[in-house]
Design an enzyme around this catalytic site. Structure first.
Site, mmCIF file in Angstrom:
data_model
loop_
_atom_site.group_PDB
_atom_site.id
_atom_site.type_symbol
_atom_site.label_atom_id
_atom_site.label_comp_id
_atom_site.label_asym_id
_atom_site.label_seq_id
_atom_site.Cartn_x
_atom_site.Cartn_y
_atom_site.Cartn_z
ATOM 1 N N GLY A 13 -44.805 -17.381 94.618
ATOM 2 C CA GLY A 13 -44.178 -17.175 93.305
ATOM 3 C C GLY A 13 -43.028 -18.135 93.090
ATOM 4 N N ALA A 14 -43.242 -19.406 93.451
ATOM 5 C CA ALA A 14 -42.111 -20.340 93.575
ATOM 6 C C ALA A 14 -41.990 -21.327 92.425
ATOM 7 C CB ALA A 14 -42.224 -21.092 94.905
ATOM 8 N N SER A 15 -42.702 -21.094 91.325
ATOM 9 C CA SER A 15 -42.604 -22.052 90.218
ATOM 10 C C SER A 15 -41.417 -21.772 89.306
ATOM 11 C CB SER A 15 -43.899 -22.040 89.390
ATOM 12 O OG SER A 15 -44.083 -20.757 88.812
ATOM 13 N N ARG A 16 -40.769 -20.625 89.490
ATOM 14 C CA ARG A 16 -39.619 -20.302 88.626
ATOM 15 C C ARG A 16 -38.771 -19.216 89.294
ATOM 16 N NH1 ARG A 16 -42.416 -16.639 83.809
ATOM 17 N NH2 ARG A 16 -42.002 -14.647 84.808
ATOM 18 N N ASN A 91 -42.258 -13.648 97.935
ATOM 19 C CA ASN A 91 -41.423 -13.480 96.738
ATOM 20 C C ASN A 91 -42.217 -13.077 95.505
ATOM 21 O OD1 ASN A 91 -38.976 -14.171 94.917
ATOM 22 N ND2 ASN A 91 -40.596 -15.536 94.166
ATOM 23 N N TYR A 156 -43.345 -0.210 89.947
ATOM 24 C CA TYR A 156 -42.518 -1.277 90.534
ATOM 25 C C TYR A 156 -41.653 -0.737 91.680
ATOM 26 C CZ TYR A 156 -39.238 -5.212 90.791
ATOM 27 O OH TYR A 156 -38.469 -6.263 91.229
ATOM 28 N N ALA A 158 -42.043 1.989 93.379
ATOM 29 C CA ALA A 158 -42.894 2.448 94.484
ATOM 30 C C ALA A 158 -43.362 1.261 95.318
ATOM 31 C CB ALA A 158 -44.095 3.221 93.949
ATOM 32 N N LYS A 160 -41.885 -1.681 95.612
ATOM 33 C CA LYS A 160 -40.768 -2.319 96.320
ATOM 34 C C LYS A 160 -40.222 -1.421 97.433
ATOM 35 C CE LYS A 160 -40.681 -6.241 94.099
ATOM 36 N NZ LYS A 160 -40.930 -7.525 94.784
ATOM 37 N N ILE A 189 -30.791 -9.617 88.610
ATOM 38 C CA ILE A 189 -30.652 -11.069 88.742
ATOM 39 C C ILE A 189 -31.155 -11.716 87.446
ATOM 40 C CG2 ILE A 189 -31.278 -13.088 90.140
ATOM 41 C CD1 ILE A 189 -29.749 -10.875 91.708
#
Ligand code: NAD
Length: 246
Positions: A13-16, A91, A156, A158, A160, A189
């Site tokens: 998930g590293a494009s943004r 991520n 979400y 649950a 995490k 964030i």
């Protein structure tokens, strides 16, 4: 430079957002980077170019973590490219918000498949490669929601919370092999995931934080970088929430 240059790290998930900030932070640390993204190849290329400008070797891998076969083959692809894999940062994540009864089974499944099953599959698939490393580490990206819960985010929170349990189990299991496993639990964030909130929704969030502000992706990336370094921290979920009141 951190003194751990050439550690090869896979970040999903590293494009943004937080993933992109992790890539840039690890590039500055001297790591070799397997940058994984789902759909936005242009954004991924831009982040890769910035990381290369910082001196990093970067390779891109398109993968949908919610797809079991893609989650399973991603670490193998990264290792085949670089010849080794030392660490993974799980991520990639999504949320679909709303009262639980109003969510469709497909929406619930998407969140659980991405955040929980996809993370488990990808991390487990990385283990054969991490076991060959002398500096192996796993950092899972959980959420404050996984600790404190959050209205309107049942799937979400649950998922995490499950990631925190995964961190504990993997940490116990892999610690004797020298593989360090930890998680981060960011609070609020400022990223694309959160920018849809209006000022009225933001005010109580800021008020609940002891630091009276939201966090940045770079501040999470700093913690991820720290947890990837050799050390005596294991099976820990580090809150990065500005001192949230719950
Ligand atoms: P974001 O939406 O900007 O980034 C999420 C990334 O995950 C995107 O690049 C997206 O493409 C990727 N992704 C989503 N589903 C995917 C899939 N099926 N396969 C592969 N990639 C997929 O949000 P962000 O804030 O940068 O979130 C990053 C991580 O941090 C997520 O796991 C999120 O749950 C967690 N987090 C964020 C916050 C926050 O306040 N922003 C707080 C706590 C935890």
């Amino acid at each position: 430079m951190s003194g751990r240059s050439q550690q090869t790290v896979l970040v999903t998930g590293a494009s943004r957002g937080i993933g992109a900030a992790v890539i840039l932070r690890l590039a500055a640390d001297g790591c070799r980077l397997a940058l994984s993204y789902r759909t936005d190849a242009d954004a991924a290329q831009r982040i890769a170019a910035s990381a290369r400008d910082a001196g990093a070797e970067v390779a891109l891998f398109q993968a949908d973590i919610a797809d079991p076969s893609q989650a399973l083959t991603l670490p193998e692809q990264a290792c085949a490219h670089f010849g080794s894999l030392d660490a993974v940062v799980a991520n990639a994540g999504v949320t679909v918000d709303g009262p639980f009864v109003a969510l469709t089974p497909a929406q619930v499944a998407t969140v659980l498949r991405t955040n929980l099953s996809g993370t488990i599959r990808m991390v487990c698939a990385a283990l054969p490669y991490l076991r060959r490393s002398r500096a192996a580490a796993i950092v899972l990206v959980s959420s404050l929601g996984g600790i404190a819960g959050k209205d309107g985010q049942v799937p979400y929170t649950a998922s995490k919370g499950g990631v925190i349990g995964l961190c504990q189990w993997l940490g116990d299991r892999l610690g004797p092999e020298g593989i360090r496993v930890n998680a981060v639990a960011p609070g609020f964030i400022a990223t694309d995931m959160t920018t849809q909130l209006d000022p009225e929704q933001m005010a109580p969030i800021i008020q609940a934080s002891a630091l009276r502000r939201v966090g940045s992706a770079e501040e999470v990336a700093h913690a991820v970088s720290f947890l990837l370094r050799p050390g005596y921290i294991q099976s820990t979920t580090l809150r990065i929430d500005g001192g949230f009141a719950r």
